[in-house]
Each structure stands twice: as structure tokens, then as C-alpha cells.
Write an enzyme that holds these catalytic residues in place. Sequence first.
Site, PDB file in Angstrom:
ATOM      1  N   SER A  80       0.817  -1.213   0.000  1.00  0.00           N
ATOM      2  CA  SER A  80       0.000   0.000   0.000  1.00  0.00           C
ATOM      3  C   SER A  80       0.853   1.266   0.000  1.00  0.00           C
ATOM      4  O   SER A  80       0.383   2.325  -0.398  1.00  0.00           O
ATOM      5  CB  SER A  80      -0.950   0.011   1.202  1.00  0.00           C
ATOM      6  OG  SER A  80      -0.229  -0.032   2.404  1.00  0.00           O
ATOM      7  N   HIS A 125       1.745   5.670   5.247  1.00  0.00           N
ATOM      8  CA  HIS A 125       0.968   6.092   4.083  1.00  0.00           C
ATOM      9  C   HIS A 125       1.266   7.540   3.712  1.00  0.00           C
ATOM     10  O   HIS A 125       1.349   7.881   2.530  1.00  0.00           O
ATOM     11  CB  HIS A 125      -0.514   5.912   4.360  1.00  0.00           C
ATOM     12  CG  HIS A 125      -0.928   4.471   4.429  1.00  0.00           C
ATOM     13  ND1 HIS A 125      -2.112   4.058   4.994  1.00  0.00           N
ATOM     14  CD2 HIS A 125      -0.311   3.340   4.012  1.00  0.00           C
ATOM     15  CE1 HIS A 125      -2.212   2.735   4.905  1.00  0.00           C
ATOM     16  NE2 HIS A 125      -1.120   2.292   4.319  1.00  0.00           N
TER      17      HIS A 125
END
Length: 264
Positions: A133, A186
Amino acid sequence: MPTIQSLNAGRARSYLFRLPLFTRAMLIVMVAFGLAGLQTSFDIQQWGALIPKEMNITTMYRINTFPLIHRNLLHTLFNILALAPLLERFETEFGTLTSLALFFGPLTTIPALVYVVIELFVLKNNTAVMGASIWVFLLLGMEGVRTYKTNPYLVIGTHHVPTWTTPLLMVLVVEALIPGTSFVGHLCGVSTGYLFGLGYLKFLAPPEWALRWIESRLNLLGRLPHYISVDQKTYGRFGVLPTATSSSGTSPLGLIGSTQRLGP
């Protein structure tokens, strides 16, 4: 008469068979690591995760292994579904050799090292992370900048939301909905994607003359199926990707770890 299920299966097979070489290889490696993680004699997650306090000269390989390793097969599947269309478009634009150099170079090293520095010296933590991710959000950051250049605002009622903020909103959504996600990881991915999309990191891409020399010397286009050469790029090396079929709607599963808050 073909059924809807057979048509969908046919489309999926056709899509998979059309994937370019680097994208295909990364997905296969992720699945292989996922299957390898099912055995109990060797802890794949502990070996390949990005663990800040375990980073030294002998464990620098973790910078390149942590995006390929996931907590379980379900985590692997969701990240593959999110990553495949984005990585495919990147490789189509930049070429296979450039994609290899960038994703096993600055586009992974920069967010990984920034994450380690923040964890150790700012947050004083040792939260290990793994999962593709970080690549998903990096590519979404690039897409956000590129979309902003052609379509600056998303109009919602009377509000004009800058399109470059879309990846940040997705980070918040993932953080809120998926337990154990790495908000910092992230953000590091999105930030690096922003920098690349704005052009500040393009100097790190290998020169085209060197790529052409390697390709011609090794005859990569003739030897490797689904290889995209420097001269086959669809949109120009640093052009704007089309946004009409944007894959940013795919919800990525966050980085997931194996100990503490290991993970997206």
C-alpha cells in the site's frame, strides 16, 4: 450464450495476460511471498518487514522487501487489486526498465528512510510495517498532482475541493476504517508521490540513453515478453496519465505488520 460470470472471467484473464512485465513480476512475487508465509519454519514477515530499530548495513534489504510482503493472503489480494492498475499505467508511461530502477530505488528508498527517521527520532517508536500500500499511495500521490494540473477542483455542491487532496482523504479513510494501519507510512508514500508528480524527483530517473544502450545490448525487447522499452512508452516519459479511467477509486489495504501495530 455466454453468462455474465464467464464474460467477467474472460475479461479478468485478458487483463492479466496484458499486464506489462514489471507489473506482472511484482504481483507474482507478492503472491509467492504470501504463499511462503503460510509455512511456520521461517517467519517471512519478521525477515522482510521494515522495522526501524533493526535497520543497519546488513538489513538494508528490508527497504526493498517490505512492500512485497504481507500479513496474509487476504492482505496480499487486496493490495494486489489496488496496485495492479496503478503500477500498470506507471510502467506503460515510463517503461519496464525505468520502473524497475525507480521502484527498487528512490521511489521505495525515500519513503522508507523518511518513515524510519520519523519513527525513531520524532515518534520514538519502533512500529514495523509491510505491504504494497505504500506503493499504492505513492502512485495515488502522483496521480493527484497530475489530475490537479488538468482538473484542479472537484465540485461537491457549492464546495470546490482541490483534486490533489484526494490521496490524503483516502489515507484518512483507510486509517479510520482499517485497524492497524500505519498513518505515517501512508503519508510518507503520498508525500513522495507528490514530489515525483511535481517533478522534484525526476532527476533520479535513469537517463534514456543508458536505458537504450542496455536494451539494445541485451536485446530485452526481443527476449522478454510484455517488456515495454523506452521507445514504446504510451504517454511520454514524464507526460500526464489519462484520468478518464482513473484507478484511484480502488481502495487500498493499508500497510500491515506482524508485531505491535505492524501494518498499513
